[in-house]
Design an enzyme around this catalytic site. Structure first.
Site, mmCIF file in Angstrom:
data_model
loop_
_atom_site.group_PDB
_atom_site.id
_atom_site.type_symbol
_atom_site.label_atom_id
_atom_site.label_comp_id
_atom_site.label_asym_id
_atom_site.label_seq_id
_atom_site.Cartn_x
_atom_site.Cartn_y
_atom_site.Cartn_z
ATOM 1 N N ARG A 6 4.014 3.083 -1.384
ATOM 2 C CA ARG A 6 4.391 2.475 -0.096
ATOM 3 C C ARG A 6 5.904 2.551 0.129
ATOM 4 O O ARG A 6 6.685 2.359 -0.802
ATOM 5 C CB ARG A 6 3.939 1.013 -0.070
ATOM 6 C CG ARG A 6 4.375 0.291 1.195
ATOM 7 C CD ARG A 6 3.525 -0.892 1.464
ATOM 8 N NE ARG A 6 3.893 -2.043 0.640
ATOM 9 C CZ ARG A 6 3.353 -3.244 0.800
ATOM 10 N NH1 ARG A 6 2.436 -3.446 1.723
ATOM 11 N NH2 ARG A 6 3.715 -4.242 0.020
ATOM 12 N N ARG A 52 9.932 -1.417 -1.470
ATOM 13 C CA ARG A 52 10.163 -2.853 -1.617
ATOM 14 C C ARG A 52 10.308 -3.190 -3.094
ATOM 15 O O ARG A 52 9.556 -2.680 -3.926
ATOM 16 C CB ARG A 52 8.960 -3.625 -1.053
ATOM 17 C CG ARG A 52 9.101 -3.948 0.398
ATOM 18 C CD ARG A 52 7.830 -4.483 0.986
ATOM 19 N NE ARG A 52 7.234 -5.599 0.256
ATOM 20 C CZ ARG A 52 6.223 -6.312 0.727
ATOM 21 N NH1 ARG A 52 5.708 -6.034 1.919
ATOM 22 N NH2 ARG A 52 5.706 -7.300 0.030
ATOM 23 N N ARG A 72 1.164 -10.035 -8.316
ATOM 24 C CA ARG A 72 0.738 -10.315 -6.944
ATOM 25 C C ARG A 72 -0.772 -10.211 -6.820
ATOM 26 O O ARG A 72 -1.407 -10.985 -6.104
ATOM 27 C CB ARG A 72 1.436 -9.367 -5.967
ATOM 28 C CG ARG A 72 2.914 -9.708 -5.803
ATOM 29 C CD ARG A 72 3.694 -8.587 -5.171
ATOM 30 N NE ARG A 72 3.367 -8.383 -3.784
ATOM 31 C CZ ARG A 72 3.536 -7.225 -3.131
ATOM 32 N NH1 ARG A 72 4.018 -6.183 -3.769
ATOM 33 N NH2 ARG A 72 3.223 -7.120 -1.876
HETATM 34 P P1 AMP Z 1 3.794 -9.684 2.141
HETATM 35 O O1 AMP Z 1 4.783 -8.828 2.839
HETATM 36 O O2 AMP Z 1 2.789 -10.293 3.090
HETATM 37 O O3 AMP Z 1 3.137 -9.005 0.962
HETATM 38 O O4 AMP Z 1 4.621 -10.928 1.538
HETATM 39 C C1 AMP Z 1 5.641 -10.736 0.592
HETATM 40 C C2 AMP Z 1 5.873 -12.011 -0.183
HETATM 41 O O5 AMP Z 1 6.249 -13.068 0.698
HETATM 42 C C3 AMP Z 1 4.656 -12.538 -0.930
HETATM 43 O O6 AMP Z 1 4.468 -11.927 -2.190
HETATM 44 C C4 AMP Z 1 5.020 -14.019 -1.060
HETATM 45 O O7 AMP Z 1 5.987 -14.216 -2.074
HETATM 46 C C5 AMP Z 1 5.687 -14.300 0.280
HETATM 47 N N1 AMP Z 1 4.687 -14.744 1.288
HETATM 48 C C6 AMP Z 1 4.332 -14.094 2.434
HETATM 49 N N2 AMP Z 1 3.386 -14.781 3.107
HETATM 50 C C7 AMP Z 1 3.127 -15.886 2.369
HETATM 51 C C8 AMP Z 1 2.222 -16.979 2.507
HETATM 52 N N3 AMP Z 1 1.385 -17.088 3.542
HETATM 53 N N4 AMP Z 1 2.234 -17.930 1.533
HETATM 54 C C9 AMP Z 1 3.072 -17.861 0.487
HETATM 55 N N5 AMP Z 1 3.929 -16.851 0.276
HETATM 56 C C10 AMP Z 1 3.962 -15.861 1.211
#
Ligand code: AMP
Length: 212
Positions: free
Chosen positions: A123, A156, A167
């Site tokens: 990605r 990222r 994750r």
């Molecule tokens: P993402 O881009 O959606 O994969 O989010 C990246 C990171 O942001 C995640 O691994 C979490 O650390 C944090 N994060 C994003 N959305 C949430 C959520 N709804 N609850 C808790 N942490 C979040």
């Protein structure tokens, strides 16, 4: 229509959310993008979130619930929205209900763990606008350059292999229970993630139409 995209990190929910957002002319609200923007701007919330994101852990519920409460109150969400990456825990889903938000449909993009690891390692995201690409499955027109805004494409930090495993673990422990939560409310539709984005999109649109 108010839609939630569920799925493991890297299942392609962000990409599907962007496509559906354009087609239905409703905004995508991505907590991950909001948090990354806060990090980049050095806000207090961004600093608070940094250690969690770097470790592949979830940011505390109260922080993300606050973000969503503010964002959904904005004018552009009045005619519907797509949630990408929220809720990720049962308390977050309950908080949405307490806010009086009615969800029409929850689309779960289902991809096996082994495929997730391969997808995340390939990605690339735009440093400026956050658009997502893949070195094999969703190439930009020009290598390393965002089709949308011309920004630089980068990997990222939390897509590093060690963080990805964390994750995924967090996803199975804390987010996956949302599938049965929304299934019991008869809101859940499952889409098998395909290798080609366009094939997944066709299934997503069919799922949204069928149950509408
Ligand atoms: P993402 O881009 O959606 O994969 O989010 C990246 C990171 O942001 C995640 O691994 C979490 O650390 C944090 N994060 C994003 N959305 C949430 C959520 N709804 N609850 C808790 N942490 C979040």
């Amino acid at each position: 229509m108010n839609i939630i995209f569920l799925g493991a990190p890297g299942a392609g929910k962000g990409t599907q959310a962007e496509i559906v957002s354009e087609k239905f002319a409703i905004p995508t609200v991505s907590t991950g993008n909001i948090i990354r923007a806060a990090l980049k701007n050095g806000t207090e919330m961004g600093l608070k979130a940094k250690s969690y994101i770097d470790a592949g852990l979830l940011v505390p519920d109260d922080v993300v619930i606050g973000i969503i409460r503010e964002r959904l109150a904005e004018d552009d969400c009045k005619n519907g929205f797509i949630l990408d990456g929220f809720p990720r825990t049962i308390p977050q889903a309950e908080a949405l209900e307490e806010m009086g938000v009615v969800i029409d449909k929850v689309v779960d993009i289902d991809v096996a763990d082994e495929a997730i690891v391969a997808r995340l390692s390939g990605r690339r995201v735009c440093k400026s606008c956050g658009s997502s690409y893949h070195i094999d499955y969703k190439k930009p027109a020009v290598d390393g350059v965002c089709d949308v805004c011309g920004g630089e494409l980068i990997q990222r930090a939390d897509d590093a292999p060690e963080t990805v495993l964390n994750r995924l673990h967090v996803y199975h422990e804390q987010t996956e229970p949302l599938k049965s939560y929304y299934a019991s409310k008869e809101k859940l539709v499952t889409v098998k993630g395909q290798e080609k984005v366009a094939d997944t999109t066709a299934l997503t649109l069919r799922a949204l139409e069928e149950q509408a």
